[in-house]
Design an enzyme around this catalytic site. Structure first.
Site, PDB file in Angstrom:
ATOM      1  N   HIS A   1      90.995  70.289  43.081  1.00  0.00           N
ATOM      2  CA  HIS A   1      91.512  71.542  43.650  1.00  0.00           C
ATOM      3  C   HIS A   1      91.197  71.704  45.133  1.00  0.00           C
ATOM      4  O   HIS A   1      91.944  72.350  45.849  1.00  0.00           O
ATOM      5  CB  HIS A   1      90.925  72.741  42.901  1.00  0.00           C
ATOM      6  N   ASN A   2      90.058  71.176  45.583  1.00  0.00           N
ATOM      7  CA  ASN A   2      89.606  71.446  46.957  1.00  0.00           C
ATOM      8  C   ASN A   2      89.690  70.231  47.862  1.00  0.00           C
ATOM      9  O   ASN A   2      89.404  70.333  49.047  1.00  0.00           O
ATOM     10  CB  ASN A   2      88.165  71.977  46.955  1.00  0.00           C
TER      11      ASN A   2
ATOM     12  N   ARG B   1     100.064  73.135  44.986  1.00  0.00           N
ATOM     13  CA  ARG B   1      99.637  74.489  45.393  1.00  0.00           C
ATOM     14  C   ARG B   1      98.268  74.476  46.078  1.00  0.00           C
ATOM     15  O   ARG B   1      97.973  75.329  46.908  1.00  0.00           O
ATOM     16  CB  ARG B   1      99.628  75.444  44.200  1.00  0.00           C
ATOM     17  N   HIS B   2      97.447  73.478  45.733  1.00  0.00           N
ATOM     18  CA  HIS B   2      96.107  73.413  46.330  1.00  0.00           C
ATOM     19  C   HIS B   2      96.164  72.984  47.791  1.00  0.00           C
ATOM     20  O   HIS B   2      95.334  73.388  48.595  1.00  0.00           O
ATOM     21  CB  HIS B   2      95.218  72.454  45.531  1.00  0.00           C
TER      22      HIS B   2
ATOM     23  N   ASP C   1      67.831  65.748  53.711  1.00  0.00           N
ATOM     24  CA  ASP C   1      66.539  66.048  54.332  1.00  0.00           C
ATOM     25  C   ASP C   1      65.452  65.413  53.470  1.00  0.00           C
ATOM     26  O   ASP C   1      65.758  64.632  52.552  1.00  0.00           O
ATOM     27  CB  ASP C   1      66.355  67.570  54.526  1.00  0.00           C
ATOM     28  N   HIS C   2      64.192  65.768  53.745  1.00  0.00           N
ATOM     29  CA  HIS C   2      63.074  65.183  52.991  1.00  0.00           C
ATOM     30  C   HIS C   2      63.175  65.469  51.493  1.00  0.00           C
ATOM     31  O   HIS C   2      62.835  64.618  50.679  1.00  0.00           O
ATOM     32  CB  HIS C   2      61.743  65.701  53.539  1.00  0.00           C
TER      33      HIS C   2
ATOM     34  N   GLY D   1      71.403  74.516  52.321  1.00  0.00           N
ATOM     35  CA  GLY D   1      71.225  74.338  53.768  1.00  0.00           C
ATOM     36  C   GLY D   1      72.140  73.251  54.313  1.00  0.00           C
ATOM     37  O   GLY D   1      72.841  73.447  55.325  1.00  0.00           O
TER      38      GLY D   1
ATOM     39  N   CYS E   1      70.064  68.166  49.794  1.00  0.00           N
ATOM     40  CA  CYS E   1      68.806  68.822  50.163  1.00  0.00           C
ATOM     41  C   CYS E   1      68.269  69.489  48.899  1.00  0.00           C
ATOM     42  O   CYS E   1      68.841  69.311  47.821  1.00  0.00           O
ATOM     43  CB  CYS E   1      68.969  69.780  51.345  1.00  0.00           C
ATOM     44  N   GLY E   2      67.186  70.230  49.019  1.00  0.00           N
ATOM     45  CA  GLY E   2      66.545  70.767  47.824  1.00  0.00           C
ATOM     46  C   GLY E   2      67.476  71.616  46.973  1.00  0.00           C
ATOM     47  O   GLY E   2      67.610  71.412  45.774  1.00  0.00           O
ATOM     48  N   THR E   3      68.124  72.578  47.624  1.00  0.00           N
ATOM     49  CA  THR E   3      69.066  73.457  46.915  1.00  0.00           C
ATOM     50  C   THR E   3      70.519  73.010  47.082  1.00  0.00           C
ATOM     51  O   THR E   3      71.391  73.484  46.356  1.00  0.00           O
ATOM     52  CB  THR E   3      68.986  74.887  47.469  1.00  0.00           C
ATOM     53  N   GLY E   4      70.767  72.206  48.087  1.00  0.00           N
ATOM     54  CA  GLY E   4      72.134  71.858  48.465  1.00  0.00           C
ATOM     55  C   GLY E   4      72.739  72.873  49.411  1.00  0.00           C
ATOM     56  O   GLY E   4      73.759  72.611  50.050  1.00  0.00           O
TER      57      GLY E   4
END
Ligand code: RB5
Length: 150
Positions: free
Chosen positions: A105-106, A139-140, A15-16, A77, A72-75
């Site tokens: 792991h993910n 296992r992951h 975003d912006h 949203g 985004c600002g916080t990550g």
């Protein structure tokens, strides 16, 4: 080892609040010879992150881009939006150790960065670790297989 696939660009969206960092990361990746596909936003004008996150998520799921980097600002949203897609594993990372574990792991396919809480050089470090770390499997894999809502 690099996870970049031949002929498949890295997806970018923001975003912006993430616009400037997205440009920095695009420039960095291009300087490394890594192609990118930018889903926007394309200016610092206020906008809504889902408008850019959804097209980027669909492109990751279709194999048109891999991996993707979302900002985004916080990550939060943009990450929340991306993770509504069943094929997306978007991981919010603010330190390289998190980016490494998100891959190992993910098997995260989107790196999410919080532009208002991370220095550009740390963000680039996260990008580097993320695109150069392979999934451990084992296992992951079993756990990842249980994530999608059927
Ligand atoms: C935009 O001001 C901000 O709300 C957005 O970038 C993000 O942090 C939302 O989660």
């Amino acid at each position: 080892m690099s996870i970049i696939k031949n002929g498949v660009p890295v997806g970018l969206c923001s975003d912006h609040a993430g616009f400037e960092l997205k440009n920095i990361i695009a420039g960095y990746l291009e300087s490394q010879g890594i192609a990118t596909k930018d889903f926007g936003t394309f200016s610092a004008e206020s906008c809504d992150y889902p408008d850019f996150a959804h097209p980027c998520a669909l492109a990751v799921e279709a194999g048109e881009v891999y991996p993707a980097i979302a900002i985004c600002g916080t990550g939060n949203g943009i990450g929340i939006t991306l993770n509504k897609h069943q094929g997306i594993r978007a991981a919010l990372c603010w330190a390289p150790e998190l980016a490494k574990l998100a891959r190992e792991h993910n098997n995260a396919n989107v790196l999410v960065l919080p532009s208002r809480f991370i220095a550009p050089e740390t963000a680039i470090e996260n990008v580097n670790v993320f695109i150069n770390t392979e999934f451990e499997g084992g296992r992951h894999q079993k756990r990842i297989d249980k994530i999608p809502v059927k």
